[in-house]
Design an enzyme around this catalytic site. Structure first.
Site, short mmCIF file in Angstrom:
data_model
loop_
_atom_site.label_atom_id
_atom_site.label_comp_id
_atom_site.label_asym_id
_atom_site.label_seq_id
_atom_site.Cartn_x
_atom_site.Cartn_y
_atom_site.Cartn_z
N SER A 209 -30.82 94.38 -11.71
CA SER A 209 -30.04 94.53 -10.48
C SER A 209 -29.97 93.28 -9.63
O SER A 209 -29.15 93.20 -8.72
CB SER A 209 -30.63 95.67 -9.66
OG SER A 209 -30.56 96.86 -10.41
N HIS B 157 -25.48 108.74 -5.89
CA HIS B 157 -25.71 108.24 -4.54
C HIS B 157 -24.66 108.76 -3.55
O HIS B 157 -24.77 108.51 -2.36
CB HIS B 157 -25.67 106.71 -4.52
CG HIS B 157 -26.88 106.08 -5.14
ND1 HIS B 157 -26.94 105.76 -6.49
CD2 HIS B 157 -28.08 105.72 -4.62
CE1 HIS B 157 -28.10 105.21 -6.75
NE2 HIS B 157 -28.82 105.18 -5.64
N CYS C 52 -27.23 101.05 -6.24
CA CYS C 52 -26.41 102.00 -6.98
C CYS C 52 -25.71 101.29 -8.12
O CYS C 52 -25.07 100.26 -7.92
CB CYS C 52 -25.38 102.64 -6.05
SG CYS C 52 -24.15 103.60 -6.96
#
Lengths: 379, 638
Positions: B319, B362, B375
Site C-alpha cells: 500500500s 469501506h 482501501c
C-alpha cells in the site's frame, strides 16, 4: 746438437748463476701474480683472508722453487723428463682410484699441506717429455708414421685419464699443447691437415652421439656447450653464470668502477669470482685499462719465451721454452675466451692470478726450467 | 743447424698465431667494455637495484559528525629471521614460554622458513596483543632473531553498525586482480588489503592512495644491502559519510534480531542519515579472514545478515505504492480528490474478483479516506481510469524503478513494470489485472527500502531529491542533492500529504496508534503490507488469514514510509520488516527512529501518546543498556 756439445766453460757455474737469471721475466711473473693478490683481496671484501694471503705464500714458495729449478742445469731436467712423465701418469691413475671428489670431479690428492692436482702437473710433464722425445729423435724420422704415432700415444694416455675424472678443460689443454708441440718439432703439415679433418668429424660425432647409448660427453658437458651457444636458454641455471660474467666485464667500461666497487662481484652476482672468473672482477673494477694491462703482461711473458727459444740453439731447451710458453698461453687464452663469452665454460684458471695452489706451483716450476734453459744455453 | 731453423720457423709461426689470438682477445675486451659498456652497465644496475613499494596509508571513513567508522589500527606481529636466531627450535621454545603460539601457524611458519632465504623475516604470530609484544620486547636479548613488528590493519570501531554501508577490506585475491587490466603493483604486496564491498570497494581508488617506493641495493640472493633512496607515497583520501553514527547505532539496537531495514533521509538535501540493515555482522572478522564456521553461520542464517537489504533487496511495496497511483491519477486529471468510489469489499475486473483487505468493504471512499484507511478498491478503480503507463511514469519520477547512485554494493533497480517489459521478460501480454495489482503495489512492482525513502522525500518536497551517502572527500564537501522541481501540481501533492497526515493522526488512520504526540514533529506516513504468498481460496474459506498462524518465513512483510515534521518536512523514513506479519511491525519502529532523528537524542516521553509512555520508557532504558557505550566511541568525534 746435444747438450754434450755445449761450450761448457761459457756456461755460468755456482751461485754466479743467480746473476744470469732472467730478472725481467721474474719481474713480469711477480707483476702478474700481484694483480692476482689485489683482486683476491678485493673479492674477499677487502681482506687478506681467505684467499690473498695463502696465495701470496704460495707464490713466495713458487718463486723460491723457480730459482732452485733454474740453478739446476737444463740437461738434468732433460734426463728427468721421462721419469716426470711416468710419475704424473701414475699420479693420474692414483687419483682415479683414490682421489678426493670435489666439484663433481676426481681431481686432487690431499698431501697434507696442499691438495695436489696431478692433472696440473701433467700439463708440464707432457711438454717436457715431448721436448725430450724430439730432442732424442733423429730429425729425419720426425715425420715417419711410426714416430708420429708414438707421441700421439704419449699425448692421448694422460688426456684419456684426465677426461675420465672428468676434466674437459685440462683434457683440451693437454691435447692442444701436445699437438702444437708436435707442430713446433716439425712434424709434416699433412698430419695436421688430416688431424684437423678428423677433429671436425669427431666434433660432429660428439654432437651426433648426444642422447644415444654411446654418448661421448657427460650431460653436464653438453649443457655447457648449449649454454655457450645461447646463454639465454638457461638464464637462471648455467647460463646465469656466463651472463653475469659478461655483465661484470662489460659494465667496467674504460676505467672501471673503482677498486672494491664492482657491484657484480661484491654482491655475489659473479660466480667463482676468486677462481675461474677472477678476470671479470678485474675488468669490472679497473675497466678496459686494467684488463688490457694484464693481457699485455701475459703477452710480454709470451714474447720472452718466443725470443728466448729463438736464441737457444739447444733443441730440447728451445722446444721446452716454447712448450711452457704455449701452455701459459693456452691457460690465459682459454680462460679469457671463456669469461668473455667466446668459448664454453670449461674450468681453466687464469694463470698466476686465479686462486689455486697446484697450478701456480707447477707454472712457477715450469718457468724455473725456462730460466734454467736460459742460463745454461749454449753460447 | 737445420733442426734449429725448423724449430725457429715453426716457433715463429706459432708465436704469430698466439699474438694474433691475444690481439683478438684485446679487441673482444674493447668491444665489450667500450662499445657495449652502457648496455652492460644498465644490466648491472638492474641486477643491483630493486624497487620496493611502500604501501600507502588507507583513507579513513568518518560519520557526518566526524566519528570514526573505519580506521587503520596498529596490528602487531612477531617475526623471526632464521640466520639471526641460530638455534631456531630453542628460540621458539623460549618464545612459546612467553607468548601463546598457535600450533598450526607455527608449523606453517617453520615450513616457510625452511623454504626461504635465511635472512628473510618470517611471521610466526600475527595479530598478537600489546602485552605479548611488550613481553617479547623486554626479553629481546634471550630471543635472537625475533622482532616484534607493527603494521597497520583496517579496523571498524563501530562493529556491525556500518557493515553494510562501509563494507570491509580483505587481502587482494586473484579475482580482484583479474578485474584490472593493468593492476597497480601495490596490489601484489602480500597481505595488501583492498575494499571488498560497500564504500570501501566503491571508493577503493580514492581510499587506497598512491604507493611510495624505495630503491634498495640487493645482492645475488636478494638480501638487501642498503637503501639508496625513497619516495614517500600519498595517503588515501579521507571520506565523510552523511550517516549519523548515533542514529545508525540506535536503529541497530532498535531492530534487534528483526530481519528489517531502515532508511532515514534528509529531504532537504538527500543526505542518508541512517541506512541500516538487520541483522548485521562484524566486518572486522572479514578483515582478519573469516573462519569457515563463522562464515557458514552467517550464510545459513535465514534472516540473511550478509544481505544489504536497504539497497539490494526489492520488495512489493504494497500500500505504500498507493501515493504513486493517486498522484498519477491526479496528474492525468482523471479524478478529483473529492470524487468518491463505493467499496463493497471487492471489485470485478475482467471476470476476476479483486478483494479489498477489508472483507466487508469501506463504503464511500474519497482520496483522503482511501489513503487513510488503505482501501484497495479505490485504487483498483483509479488504475482502470489512468492505466499502467501513467502509473509507471509517475513511479519513475518519484525515484522508483531506477538505481540510485550511492556507493554501496549491489544497489538494485527494483521494478516498475510496463507492457513492453512483461512481453519481453515473461513472454505474455499485459492484462488489466496486472494494472489492478500494480495499483496497490503488488504483482510485478518491486521497490527497495532506499527507493521508498526517496519516493517519500520527493512527495514531501516535490523536488527530485536523490540520496547522498558521501558528505565530503578529503574535506571537500560534495554538492547537495536537493534536486530540481519535479513539476507535479503542488495542490495535488498537498492533498496527498494531507491524506498521509491523516494516516498517522486521524483516529481512523492505519498508523494512528503509532502517531507522534509532539505537535512540532507530527508525522505523515503510509502503511503497507506486502504479501509473500498468495491467499488461496481454501485458506480464505477456512479463514486462515492471520499471520500469527503461519511460519515466520511465510508471513507478510510489514512496511511503513513517512516524513516529518508534517509542516516543514525534514526527514523521510522508510521501514521494511521482513515477515513482520503486517505494517504494525514497521510503524512503531518508524516513529521511534523519526523521533530519534528529529531530536538527535532519546526523545522526551511527551512526544509519545500518553498510553504508550510507560512502555516506551522501559524500551528506552533497555536500549540504552544494549547500545554501545556512547562515551568510548563518541569521544573520538572531531
Amino acid at each position: 746438437m746435444s747438450y754434450l756439445e755445449y761450450t761448457v766453460k761459457s756456461v755460468p757455474t755456482g751461485l754466479r748463476k743467480v746473476l744470469y737469471l732472467n730478472w725481467p721475466l721474474a719481474l713480469l711473473l711477480t707483476a702478474v701474480a700481484s694483480i692476482g693478490f689485489l683482486m683476491l683481496y678485493s673479492v674477499a671484501g677487502g681482506s687478506f683472508t681467505p684467499w690473498a694471503e695463502p696465495q701470496m705464500k704460495r707464490f713466495a714458495l713458487g718463486f723460491v722453487a723457480m730459482c732452485l729449478v733454474a740453478l739446476v742445469p737444463i740437461w738434468f731436467w732433460r734426463n728427468m723428463a721421462t721419469l716426470a712423465y711416468l710419475v704424473s701418469i701414475l699420479l693420474l691413475v692414483f687419483v682415479e682410484l683414490f682421489g678426493t671428489v670435489g666439484m663433481g670431479a676426481q681431481r686432487w690428492i690431499d698431501i697434507g699441506f696442499m691438495r695436489l692436482q696431478p692433472s696440473e702437473l701433467t700439463k708440464i710433464t707432457l711438454v717436457m717429455f715431448l721436448a725430450a722425445y724430439y730432442d732424442w729423435l733423429p730429425m729425419r724420422n720426425t715425420s715417419r708414421p711410426l714416430w708420429v704415432l708414438l707421441p700421439l700415444l704419449i699425448i692421448l694416455l694422460p688426456t684419456f685419464l684426465v677426461l675420465k675424472q672428468p676434466d674437459l678443460g685440462t683434457a683440451i689443454l693437454l691435447i692442444t699443447a701436445g699437438g702444437l708441440m708436435m707442430f713446433i718439432a716439425g712434424v709434416h703439415w699433412i698430419y695436421f691437415g688430416v688431424v684437423l679433418a678428423l677433429a671436425g668429424g669427431a666434433i660432429a660425432a660428439v654432437f651426433q652421439s648426444r642422447g644415444t647409448s654411446w654418448q661421448l660427453l657427460q650431460d653436464y658437458q653438453f649443457r655447457r656447450i648449449d649454454t655457450f651457444i645461447d646463454p639465454s636458454t638457461d638464464p637462471l641455471g648455467a647460463g646465469y653464470h656466463i651472463t653475469q660474467a659478461k655483465i661484470a666485464m662489460g659494465s667496467g667500461g674504460w676505467t672501471g668502477r673503482g677498486f672494491m666497487q664492482g657491484t657484480q662481484s661484491r654482491l655475489n652476482f659473479l660466480p667463482e669470482k676468486h677462481t675461474d672468473f677472477i678476470f671479470n672482477t678485474l675488468a669490472e673494477e679497473f675497466g678496459f685499462i686494467g684488463g688490457f694491462s694484464l693481457l699485455i703482461l701475459y703477452v710480454l711473458v709470451l714474447l720472452f719465451c718466443i725470443f728466448s727459444a729463438m736464441q737457444n740453439r739447444d733443441r730440447f731447451s728451445s722446444l721446452l721454452i716454447l712448450g711452457v710458453g704455449l701452455t701459459f698461453f693456452l691457460f690465459f687464452a682459454v680462460n679469457m675466451s671463456m669469461v668473455m663469452g667466446l668459448a664454453p665454460v670449461v674450468g681453466v684458471p687464469l694463470p698466476l692470478v686465479s686462486y689455486g695452489g697446484s697450478a701456480m706451483l707447477v707454472l712457477m716450476v715450469a718457468f724455473g726450467m725456462v730460466q734454467s734453459a736460459h742460463i745454461h744455453r749454449p753460447r | 743447424m737445420d733442426s734449429y731453423r725448423r724449430v725457429s720457423r715453426r716457433g715463429l709461426i706459432l708465436g704469430g698465431m698466439q699474438l694474433g689470438f691475444a690481439g683478438l682477445l684485446g679487441l673482444r675486451m674493447r668491444y665489450m667494455q667500450v662499445d657495449q659498456a652502457d648496455q652492460f652497465r644498465l644490466l648491472a644496475e638492474e641486477n643491483r637495484v630493486n624497487i620496493r613499494l611502500i604501501p600507502p596509508a588507507r583513507g579513513q571513513i568518518f560519520d557526518r559528525n566526524g566519528a570514526v567508522i573505519a580506521e587503520n589500527a596498529p596490528s602487531y606481529r612477531i617475526t623471526m629471521v632464521r640466520e639471526d636466531a641460530g638455534n631456531v627450535e630453542e628460540v621458539i621454545a623460549r618464545l612459546s614460554a612467553l607468548v601463546e603460539l598457535d600450533e598450526d601457524e607455527l608449523n606453517r611458519a617453520l615450513a616457510e622458513m625452511e623454504r626461504s632465504a635465511p635472512f628473510l623475516p618470517i611471521t610466526i604470530a600475527d595479530r598478537v596483543g600489546w602485552d605479548d609484544i611488550s613481553r617479547v620486547a623486554v626479553n629481546a636479548p634471550a630471543l635472537p632473531g625475533v622482532t616484534p613488528e607493527v603494521g597497520l590493519s583496517r579496523h571498524y570501531p563501530m562493529g556491525d553498525d556500518f557493515a553494510h554501508v562501509a563494507g570491509y577490506v580483505g587481502p587482494v585475491s586473484e579475482r580482484d586482480l583479474a578485474r584490472y587490466a593493468d593492476p597497480e603493483p601495490v596490489l601484489r604486496i602480500p597481505r595488501f588489503q583492498i575494499g571488498k564491498v560497500g564504500v570501501e570497494a566503491k571508493y577503493e581508488e580514492m581510499l587506497r592512495g598512491r604507493a611510495g617506493a624505495k630503491r634498495v641495493e640487493v645482492n645475488a640472493v636478494g638480501r638487501v644491502m642498503r637503501e639508496l633512496d625513497r619516495r614517500e607515497g600519498e595517503a588515501g583520501a579521507d571520506l565523510q559519510l552523511t550517516v549519523d553514527n548515533g542514529l545508525q547505532n540506535y536503529i541497530k539496537a532498535r531492530l534487534g534480531t528483526e530481519s528489517a531495514s531502515v532508511v532515514v533521509m534528509d529531504v532537504t538535501d538527500g543526505d542518508l542519515l541512517a541506512i541500516s540493515s538487520s541483522p548485521s555482522y562484524d566486518p572486522n572478522k572479514f578483515v582478519r579472514g573469516i573462519s569457515f564456521d563463522d562464515y557458514a553461520v552467517l550464510r545459513d542464517n535465514d534472516r540473511r545478515p550478509l544481505a544489504s537489504k536497504t539497497v539490494q533487496d526489492a520488495y512489493p511495496p504494497g500500500s505504500t505504492f498507493k501515493m504513486v497511483t493517486v498522484l498519477a491519477a491526479l496528474d492525468a486529471g482523471v479524478i478529483s480528490p473529492e470524487e468518491t468510489v463505493w467499496c463493497p469489499g471487492y471489485m470485478e475486473v475482467g471476470g476476476r474478483r479483486f478483494h479489498c483487505w477489508k472483507g466487508g468493504g469501506h463504503g464511500h471512499m474519497d482520496l483522503e479516506k482511501s489513503l487513510r484507511e488503505s482501501c484497495d478498491v479505490y485504487y483498483y478503480d483509479l488504475a482502470l481510469k489512468v492505466g499502467i503507463e501513467k502509473i509507471t511514469d509517475t513511479a519513475l519520477r518519484l525515484g522508483l524503478g531506477m538505481s540510485h547512485d550511492i556507493p554501496m554494493s549491489a544497489v538494485t533497480e527494483g521494478l516498475t513494470p510496463t507492457k513492453a517489459w512483461k512481453e519481453r521478460e515473461r513472454g505474455s501480454s499485459w492484462v488489466i489485472g496486472d494494472t489492478v495489482n500494480a495499483s496497490i503495489g503488488q504483482g510485478f512492482v518491486l521497490t527497495s527500502p532506499l527507493q521508498l525513502a526517496v519516493m517519500t522525500a520527493r512527495l514531501a518536497t516535490g523536488r527530485a531529491v536523490t540520496p547522498r551517502l558521501i558528505k565530503s572527500v578529503e574535506g571537500r564537501t560534495s554538492p547537495s542533492h536537493s534536486g530540481e522541481n519535479l513539476g507535479f501540481n503542488e495542490n495535488h501533492l498537498r492533498w496527498i500529504r494531507k491524506a498521509m497526515f491523516a494516516v498517522s493522526n486521524n483516529r481512523r488512520g492505519t498508523a494512528y496508534r503509532t502517531r507522534i504526540a509532539e505537535d512540532a514533529f507530527r508525522m505523515a506516513g503510509k502503511t503497507g503490507t506486502s504479501q509473500v504468498r498468495n491467499i488461496t481460496a481454501a485458506e480464505r474459506a477456512r479463514g486462515v488469514t492471520s499471520n500469527d498462524d503461519l511460519p515466520w518465513n511465510r508471513r507478510d512483510h510489514g512496511l511503513f514510509v513517512a516524513f516529518a515534521p508534517y509542516d516543514a518536512p525534514k526527514i523521510a523514513v522508510s521501514v521494511v520488516v521482513e515477515h513482520g506479519g503486517g505494517s504494525s511491525a514497521a510503524t512503531p519502529i518508524a516513529r521511534d527512529v523519526a523521533l530519534q532523528a528529529l531530536y538527535g537524542r532519546d526523545p522526551p516521553l511527551d512526544a509519545y501518546p500518553k498510553k504508550d509512555r510507560g512502555r516506551i520508557k522501559t524500551q528506552q532504558e533497555r536500549l540504552a543498556r544494549e547500545r554501545r557505550a556512547p562515551d568510548g566511541e563518541e569521544s573520538s568525534r572531531a
